[in-house]
Design an enzyme around this catalytic site. Structure first.
Site, PDB file in Angstrom:
ATOM      1  N   ASP A 174      -9.092  -3.181 -62.547  1.00 24.35           N
ATOM      2  CA  ASP A 174      -8.010  -4.141 -62.769  1.00 24.35           C
ATOM      3  C   ASP A 174      -6.872  -3.541 -63.596  1.00 24.35           C
ATOM      4  OD1 ASP A 174      -9.868  -5.846 -61.558  1.00 24.35           O
ATOM      5  OD2 ASP A 174     -10.637  -6.512 -63.491  1.00 24.35           O
ATOM      6  N   GLU A 178      -5.741 -13.237 -55.644  1.00 24.91           N
ATOM      7  CA  GLU A 178      -5.919 -13.343 -57.097  1.00 24.91           C
ATOM      8  C   GLU A 178      -5.034 -12.307 -57.768  1.00 24.91           C
ATOM      9  OE1 GLU A 178     -10.075 -12.654 -57.735  1.00 24.91           O
ATOM     10  OE2 GLU A 178     -10.080 -10.799 -56.591  1.00 24.91           O
TER      11      GLU A 178
END
Length: 563
Positions: free
Chosen positions: A15, A189
């Protein structure tokens, strides 16, 4: 011409959120159930990266009891040039049971990337993966996934945007639902907002955390939309370019999307940065499966792709494709730099008051009450506490595994007085999955022996027929990991050569796909660690002394066991 070799950050570094401030680049990555939380890496050339610091180091969170892979998710770095403040937004995922995904999101600021950081400012509990935009109009906007729990609605939910109050916390006005994704891959997302040439661009992760992962993009003239999709209707970065229709699937491994021709897998969850010379790159997560498998022990790592803008204002990979590459052209001013292949090696002899900042601990904070170099200078003292099955107080000091071919070695002195006291060296994924070569009390409660204990999917496996006596309660231990096979070695003080301990173990299950997952799902998405640690389920009063900790990574196929 210099090249960037992916991954730029090996081992658990998923991430990635990248920014540039002046001539310095910074990347923040997720840490889940590990502390200190939120790794921040630094580079001056986009080629060579080193762990600089952590953000959550002042008791802001309590991760004890956290289930894998909950914890601290998707930190987002930003910089407000008006106030000259660094901002960090993150989610604390507290519960994933029943797919409820209870998560609180916060923001913190600092005038220096190394801190001190402010106390967390509460933002929302609507979902996860928050990101901040410090807009040209002077306002601040928060984008995030609104998690969907209603039966019959498209999962995982909408990407939503709202103006945010960074002084007092919370949002200003209403949330605006802007999209459920820009392709048919679903599972949109990790929204990242950017302003460029009169547009707001929204970069999303798509396709889930498995083999269908990708980066997709849309744009709008207005912050709250409507947003138009990239005209290709496909991800702009992925490891698996084949078309996929997966709307409504909240997340999945999508093993059918494994691309045997791709050098890196699972490429997705991107973050955009511009260099000082006006070049563009996207940092994104990726994985490397073990050879001839779909198992990823190193978790999700960080990669870079070079990008360009088309004449009609869309972001593309510089080579014109959307297939993530293992080798990428470096910035123009990086022509004289090379990636250091030994960067991930560790040589720590515990001679100072502090130790290598790559040491992390699952679930609990590192405190001098249980781990320090001052109780016995020149050694790391670890006070034994909970079993390694515990999610509360395991006494573990661990570093990320960064290679498929490496050795990890330590020397320790440990004098147990009870059979439930142990200390040693091991591999660790989470509380249900680990391997532990350790000193403990002999079965006759007289003397010290070396034994092996293992946890696999929560099952305790005691290798009761493999042990040796350790007369002086001091031993060197070594583990060698080669493509998912683990060999164990010991060396006692009077010995010059390493001795194999037991049989080679198959530890391929210590991987994102090998732990606790339902069929078709990813069991975890954190990654494998090497560790030294101690257990004392007797009186919590035993101490293990570690003289050194060494990790040496090898080129694939180049390894000498027991050296």
């Amino acid at each position: 011409m210099a090249t960037i070799q992916n991954p730029i950050i090996s081992g658990m570094a998923p991430d990635p959120s990248i920014i540039r401030v002046g001539d310095d680049y910074y990347i923040a990555t997720s840490t889940f159930h590990w502390t200190p939380a939120v790794q921040i890496f630094h580079s001056t050339d986009l080629v060579n990266w080193q762990l600089l610091t952590y953000a959550l180091t002042n008791h802001e969170i309590d991760l004890r009891g956290t289930s894998t892979p909950a914890g601290i998710w998707a930190p987002h770095l930003s910089y407000d040039p008006t106030t000259k403040k660094f901002w960090l937004a993150y989610s604390h995922m507290q519960n994933m049971a029943g797919r409820e995904f209870n998560s609180d999101s916060f923001a913190m600021w600092a005038t220096d990337i190394e801190g001190p950081w402010s106390k967390p400012i509460y933002l929302t509990s609507i979902g996860f993966d928050p990101a901040l935009l410090h807009a040209e109009n002077g306002k601040h906007y928060l984008s995030i996934l609104e998690w969907e729990t209603r039966t019959g609605y498209q999962a995982p939910g909408h990407i939503v945007i709202a103006e945010v109050d960074l002084d007092n916390g919370g949002i200003i006005g209403d949330w605006h639902r802007v999209t459920t994704g820009f392709t048919t891959r679903g599972c949109a997302e990790a929204p990242q907002l950017y302003q460029h040439n009169g547009y707001y661009y929204l970069l999303l992760a798509a396709g889930g955390t498995g083999y269908a992962h990708g980066v997709e993009i849309g744009r709008s003239k207005r912050i709250f939309g409507p947003y138009e999709s990239d005209p290709t209707n496909e991800p702009i970065i992925t490891s698996s370019p084949n078309h996929l229709f997966s709307l409504g699937d909240p997340d999945a491994g999508h093993f059918e999307m494994f691309n045997p021709k791709a050098q890196i897998q699972k490429s997705g969850h991107g973050s955009l940065v511009q260099t000082t010379d006006g070049e563009w790159y996207v940092a994104h997560l990726m994985s490397r499966p073990l050879p001839n498998t779909k198992l990823n022990p190193l978790g999700r790592e960080t990669a870079l792709q070079k990008m360009t803008w088309t004449a009609d204002g869309w972001l593309r990979m510089a080579d014109g494709s959307n297939l993530a590459k293992a080798t990428v052209e470096a910035p123009k001013n990086s022509s004289d730099v090379r990636q250091d292949l030994t960067l991930n090696d560790i040589h720590e002899d515990f001679q100072g008051a502090t130790y290598d900042n790559r040491f992390m601990t699952p679930y609990r904070e590192q405190k001098s009450a249980w781990v320090n170099t001052t109780s016995n200078p020149g050694q790391l003292t670890i006070k034994g506490e909970n079993s390694f099955f515990s999610k509360l107080n395991p006494a573990i000091m661990a570093t990320r595994a960064t290679s498929f071919n490496y050795s990890v070695t330590t020397q320790l002195t440990f004098k147990p007085t009870h059979y439930s006291q142990t200390a040693g060296l091991g591999l660790y994924y989470d509380s249900n999955n680990w391997v532990y070569l350790h000193l403990t009390q002999a079965e006759n409660e007289s003397g010290t022996v070396l034994k092996l204990l293992q946890a696999k999917l929560g099952e305790r496996i005691d290798h009761v027929f493999t042990e040796i006596a350790v007369p002086n309660s001091t031993a060197e231990l070594q583990l060698t990991y080669v493509n998912g096979s683990l060999s164990l070695f010991d060396r006692l003080p009077e010995q010059s050569a390493w001795t194999p301990f037991g049989k080679t173990l198959d530890v391929t299950y210590l991987s994102d796909e090998g732990v606790n997952g339902d069929p078709g799902e990813i069991g975890g998405f954190t990654g494998l660690f090497n560790f030294i640690g101690s257990v004392d389920a007797y009186q919590h009063n035993s101490h293990a002394e570690f003289n050194y900790y060494t990790v040496i990574n090898h080129e694939q196929g180049d390894h000498n066991n027991g050296k």
